[in-house]
Design a protein around this motif. Structure first.
Motif, PDB file in Angstrom:
ATOM      1  N   SER A 285       0.812  -1.218   0.000  1.00 65.21           N
ATOM      2  CA  SER A 285       0.000   0.000   0.000  1.00 65.21           C
ATOM      3  C   SER A 285       0.851   1.276   0.000  1.00 65.21           C
ATOM      4  CB  SER A 285      -0.919   0.016   1.223  1.00 65.21           C
ATOM      5  OG  SER A 285      -0.107   0.069   2.373  1.00 65.21           O
ATOM      6  N   VAL A 286       2.129   1.156   0.348  1.00 62.13           N
ATOM      7  CA  VAL A 286       2.923   2.375   0.473  1.00 62.13           C
ATOM      8  C   VAL A 286       3.040   3.066  -0.900  1.00 62.13           C
ATOM      9  CG1 VAL A 286       5.218   1.357   0.133  1.00 62.13           C
ATOM     10  CG2 VAL A 286       4.959   3.330   1.587  1.00 62.13           C
ATOM     11  N   GLU A 287       2.847   4.385  -0.892  1.00 62.09           N
ATOM     12  CA  GLU A 287       2.839   5.088  -2.179  1.00 62.09           C
ATOM     13  C   GLU A 287       4.186   5.684  -2.532  1.00 62.09           C
ATOM     14  OE1 GLU A 287      -0.334   7.827  -2.681  1.00 62.09           O
ATOM     15  OE2 GLU A 287      -1.831   6.266  -2.365  1.00 62.09           O
ATOM     16  N   GLU A 288       4.962   6.004  -1.496  1.00 61.13           N
ATOM     17  CA  GLU A 288       6.262   6.611  -1.801  1.00 61.13           C
ATOM     18  C   GLU A 288       7.265   6.223  -0.721  1.00 61.13           C
ATOM     19  OE1 GLU A 288       6.337  10.792  -2.895  1.00 61.13           O
ATOM     20  OE2 GLU A 288       8.284  11.021  -1.922  1.00 61.13           O
ATOM     21  N   VAL A 289       8.473   5.947  -1.128  1.00 62.29           N
ATOM     22  CA  VAL A 289       9.559   5.770  -0.163  1.00 62.29           C
ATOM     23  C   VAL A 289      10.429   7.013  -0.278  1.00 62.29           C
ATOM     24  CG1 VAL A 289      11.531   4.391   0.566  1.00 62.29           C
ATOM     25  CG2 VAL A 289       9.494   3.256  -0.346  1.00 62.29           C
ATOM     26  N   GLY A 328       9.949  19.046   2.261  1.00 63.63           N
ATOM     27  CA  GLY A 328      10.349  17.658   1.972  1.00 63.63           C
ATOM     28  C   GLY A 328       9.300  16.627   2.314  1.00 63.63           C
ATOM     29  N   GLY A 329       8.335  16.971   3.165  1.00 64.69           N
ATOM     30  CA  GLY A 329       7.461  15.924   3.696  1.00 64.69           C
ATOM     31  C   GLY A 329       6.024  15.979   3.227  1.00 64.69           C
ATOM     32  N   ARG A 330       5.811  15.874   1.905  1.00 63.19           N
ATOM     33  CA  ARG A 330       4.429  15.873   1.419  1.00 63.19           C
ATOM     34  C   ARG A 330       3.779  14.525   1.693  1.00 63.19           C
ATOM     35  NH1 ARG A 330       7.445  18.092  -2.420  1.00 63.19           N
ATOM     36  NH2 ARG A 330       7.553  16.097  -3.493  1.00 63.19           N
ATOM     37  N   ASP A 331       2.489  14.494   1.964  1.00 61.43           N
ATOM     38  CA  ASP A 331       1.704  13.270   2.180  1.00 61.43           C
ATOM     39  C   ASP A 331       2.395  12.262   3.090  1.00 61.43           C
ATOM     40  OD1 ASP A 331       0.014  14.414   0.419  1.00 61.43           O
ATOM     41  OD2 ASP A 331       0.518  13.109  -1.273  1.00 61.43           O
ATOM     42  N   PRO A 332       2.850  12.684   4.267  1.00 62.96           N
ATOM     43  CA  PRO A 332       3.653  11.772   5.077  1.00 62.96           C
ATOM     44  C   PRO A 332       2.914  10.482   5.447  1.00 62.96           C
ATOM     45  CG  PRO A 332       3.023  13.703   6.352  1.00 62.96           C
ATOM     46  CD  PRO A 332       2.640  13.974   4.939  1.00 62.96           C
ATOM     47  N   TRP A 333       1.599  10.554   5.582  1.00 65.54           N
ATOM     48  CA  TRP A 333       0.868   9.373   6.025  1.00 65.54           C
ATOM     49  C   TRP A 333       0.857   8.260   4.976  1.00 65.54           C
ATOM     50  CZ3 TRP A 333      -0.675  14.288   5.304  1.00 65.54           C
ATOM     51  CH2 TRP A 333      -1.466  14.539   4.186  1.00 65.54           C
ATOM     52  N   ARG A 334       1.232   8.579   3.740  1.00 68.16           N
ATOM     53  CA  ARG A 334       1.299   7.537   2.706  1.00 68.16           C
ATOM     54  C   ARG A 334       2.750   7.156   2.405  1.00 68.16           C
ATOM     55  NH1 ARG A 334      -2.141  10.911  -0.981  1.00 68.16           N
ATOM     56  NH2 ARG A 334      -4.149  10.820  -0.017  1.00 68.16           N
ATOM     57  N   ASN A 354      12.641  12.820  12.532  1.00 72.97           N
ATOM     58  CA  ASN A 354      11.711  13.081  13.634  1.00 72.97           C
ATOM     59  C   ASN A 354      10.499  13.846  13.125  1.00 72.97           C
ATOM     60  OD1 ASN A 354      13.164  11.751  15.548  1.00 72.97           O
ATOM     61  ND2 ASN A 354      14.324  13.555  16.200  1.00 72.97           N
ATOM     62  N   SER A 355      10.722  14.839  12.251  1.00 73.14           N
ATOM     63  CA  SER A 355       9.521  15.564  11.802  1.00 73.14           C
ATOM     64  C   SER A 355       8.672  14.712  10.881  1.00 73.14           C
ATOM     65  CB  SER A 355       9.807  16.947  11.223  1.00 73.14           C
ATOM     66  OG  SER A 355      10.859  16.923  10.401  1.00 73.14           O
ATOM     67  N   ALA A 356       9.288  13.813  10.101  1.00 76.38           N
ATOM     68  CA  ALA A 356       8.473  12.903   9.267  1.00 76.38           C
ATOM     69  C   ALA A 356       7.615  12.011  10.160  1.00 76.38           C
ATOM     70  CB  ALA A 356       9.384  12.051   8.389  1.00 76.38           C
ATOM     71  N   ALA A 361       4.384   9.792   9.072  1.00 73.86           N
ATOM     72  CA  ALA A 361       5.019   8.808   8.186  1.00 73.86           C
ATOM     73  C   ALA A 361       5.491   7.607   9.010  1.00 73.86           C
ATOM     74  CB  ALA A 361       6.222   9.434   7.480  1.00 73.86           C
ATOM     75  N   ARG A 362       5.504   6.431   8.396  1.00 67.89           N
ATOM     76  CA  ARG A 362       6.201   5.310   9.015  1.00 67.89           C
ATOM     77  C   ARG A 362       7.697   5.552   8.792  1.00 67.89           C
ATOM     78  NH1 ARG A 362       4.647   0.547  11.136  1.00 67.89           N
ATOM     79  NH2 ARG A 362       6.402  -0.871  11.440  1.00 67.89           N
TER      80      ARG A 362
END
Ligand code: AGP
Length: 599
Positions: A285-289, A328-334, A354-356, A361-362
């Motif tokens: 399910s992950v959309e971006e690494v 740098g951290g768009r859509d962190p939940w994906r 830490n901010s991600a 974000a995972r």
């Protein structure tokens, strides 16, 4: 950056601490000092090298602390060197990190005499007040830790007390339990020759270290640390007959990669195990690494990101850690955000990961150092298992980082079913062959040394590569700048003609990655463009590939997508031999530090 060492036990603290300071030199520093405990404290400190520091041979102290300073507040002078003491000279402090509210604290410490320009000096004066009011040293340290802001680790001794008290906040401190004494340091190699039994201090914990015990927390409710035995042995942190740590570490790469790969690939079954506890279905399910990293680790991340895209069909992004906060951290939940950091202590990378994590974000750390700060900040950790790297310039850890990310890419490809089994088997075979392939390159060292002498006095070096060759070109240029102080730039090969070609002359060798995984055919044209303008051309060429008119050709054994990584070993050797022939300080390049714990 700064280093801390402490010892209390049955032996000479002066000798053990001095040796510990030598072991910490690789972190980068500009001054050093020790405080030894007797009825009065003996302080020895000065700007310059540890070798310039004298600890009298007749010192009988069995407890003390030492420090290597990398200046932040105030230039490297004898007075600014640590330890710093209170007005009475009874409390001595060594400190890593930055006390952000030191100016306000200094103003509030009315009547105290400050002698240095450091932020650190507020700590002994704050402690002096607590001790004066009747607090034990342990309670005083706990109380002062509440008053100061920033990221720090500090250790304290008091005249007449054979004990060290220490605490940390986002800056590493490791405890060591030896047979004839207890240790404290910012890094394991500082005391590795005395013990391999270590425990990691957590943020906010206060440790009280005496000759036969270490306690955590205040007197009323103290606990013992949980010790573990590190696999590294003292020899792995020594030079072992090599002139420089860096050359030793370059030559250790076959063994380091065997370690990185061990128990992770099963060639018979065609499987890879990276031991990560992702929830079921997560990788589908992950959309971006998204990678966050600095310096060499950033280039390793770019290599790893390209492998993930190519093999596992995952969208990736790679952000320089210090730029992460600027979008740098768009859509962190994906997103799976991966911090790649050899030391696990790089402030820029810690702040980004830490901010991600805080944004949802995972998070995953890819690091070399067990117990390092990054491992405490993330959901999962993948260790690169390269063994200790002492040279400031990263060499074997780059190879182990890329190899670990290669394993991760194959594992994710397997999970997402993006590759046929035959291709997975081929990739695992290539990974498994890396130690042997790198050994073949190392066997060519004499030829690289000869090329280094031939091109020693050039004006600049340009490294070019495409696809997986591009991050290696960037890494090759960084290595040369870093240790040889020679102007070097890495370019995407196709970009040469869009500007940098104007710099190309007969005195600017162009070094090109012409291996599989690096689009060699297209890059060959870019080499020709440079040669036409007079540049000598050095090719890092896939075995069996015919490239005409190169001035120098180094052959890379067949390793599929990992050929640019294998070719990078030639670039490491080239940088090393140019630096060595120019007489540079290879293991401790000017202005640089191994572990960059400031923003
Ligand atoms: C590499 O040779 C450098 N020493 C430097 O770029 C380093 O990779 C960077 O500071 C990041 O360090 P880390 O991997 O410990 O986070």
């Amino acid at each position: 950056m700064c280093g801390i060492i402490g010892y209390v036990g049955a032996r000479s603290a002066g000798e053990i601490i001095y040796r510990g300071l030598e072991n910490l030199e690789y972190r980068g520093y500009d001054s050093a000092g020790v405080a030894l405990v007797g009825e009065q404290l003996a302080i020895h400190k000065r700007a310059g090298e540890v070798a310039d520091l004298t600890v009298p041979a007749d010192e009988t102290a069995t407890c003390g602390i030492g420090h290597t300073r990398w200046s932040t507040h105030g230039p490297p002078t004898d007075i600014n060197a640590h330890p710093h003491v209170d007005c009475a000279g009874e409390v001595a402090v060594v400190h890593n990190g930055i006390i952000e509210n030191h100016e306000a604290l200094r103003d509030a410490l009315d009547g105290c005499e400050f002698v240095s320009e450091t932020d650190t000096e507020v700590i002994p004066h704050l402690l002096e007040q607590e001790v004066h009011d009747g607090a034990s040293l342990t309670d005083a340290v706990a109380s002062v830790a509440q008053a100061i802001e920033g990221s720090y680790a500090f250790a304290v001794v008091h005249a007449g007390e054979n004990a060290i008290v220490a605490t940390r906040e986002q800056s590493p401190l490791v405890l060591g339990r030896g047979e004839d004494g207890m240790f404290l340091a910012s890094d394991i190699p500082a005391f590795l020759e005395h013990t391999r039994e270590v425990a990691y201090l957590e943020d906010g914990q206060v440790a009280t270290i005496t000759a036969d015990d270490i306690r955590l927390g205040g007197n009323a409710s103290s606990t013992s640390p949980t010790y573990e035995t590190v696999e590294w042995d003292a020899d792995s942190a020594e030079k072992g007959g090599y002139e420089h740590y860096m050359r030793k570490e370059i030559h250790e790469q076959p063994q380091a990669l065997r370690q990185t790969l061990s128990e992770r690939i099963d060639l018979n079954r065609g499987t890879v195990a990276v031991d990560l506890d992702f929830p079921t279905g997560y990788l589908d399910s992950v959309e971006e690494v998204q990678f966050v990293a600095a310096g060499t680790s950033y280039y390793a991340s770019r290599y790893g990101a390209r492998l993930l895209e190519e093999l596992a069909d995952v969208r990736t992004s790679v952000t320089i850690a210090s730029e992460y906060e600027f979008g740098g951290g768009r859509d962190p939940w994906r997103t799976l955000t991966v911090a790649v950091t050899q030391s696990g202590e790089t402030t820029d990378t810690l702040e980004a990961i830490n901010s991600a994590g805080q944004a949802g974000a995972r998070t995953l750390a890819v690091t070399n150092v067990i117990g390092s700060s990054v491992t405490r900040s993330v959901d999962d950790t993948l260790f690169i298992k390269a063994g200790p790297e002492i040279g400031v310039a990263a060499s074997k850890t780059f190879s182990s980082q890329v190899t670990t990310l290669g394993l991760l890419a194959v594992a994710i490809a397997h999970e997402r079913d993006t590759l046929p089994r035959s291709q997975i088997r081929r990739l695992l075979g290539d990974l498994n062959g890396l130690p042997g392939a790198i050994q073949q390159v190392l066997d060519e060292e004499d030829a690289v040394r000869a090329v280094a002498s031939e091109y020693l006095d050039m004006d600049a070096f340009f490294f070019i590569g495409r696809e997986l060759g591009y991050p290696v070109a960037l890494e090759g240029a960084l290595k040369l700048k870093e240790i040889a102080y020679v102007h070097a730039e890495g370019f995407a090969a196709g970009e040469l003609k869009h500007g940098p070609l104007a710099l190309v002359t007969g005195r600017t060798p162009v070094i090109a990655l012409l291996t599989n995984g690096a689009q060699p055919a297209a890059t060959t044209h870019n080499v020709a463009e440079a040669q036409t303008r007079g540049a000598p051309a050095i090719g890092i060429v896939a075995e069996g590939r015919d490239v005409e008119h190169l001035d120098v050709e180094f052959t890379v054994p067949s390793s599929g997508l990992f050929e640019p990584l294998v070719g990078n070993v030639y670039l490491q050797l080239l940088a090393y031999h140019i630096a060595n022939q120019l007489g540079r300080s290879i293991d401790k390049p000017r202005n640089l530090a191994k572990s960059v714990t400031v923003r």
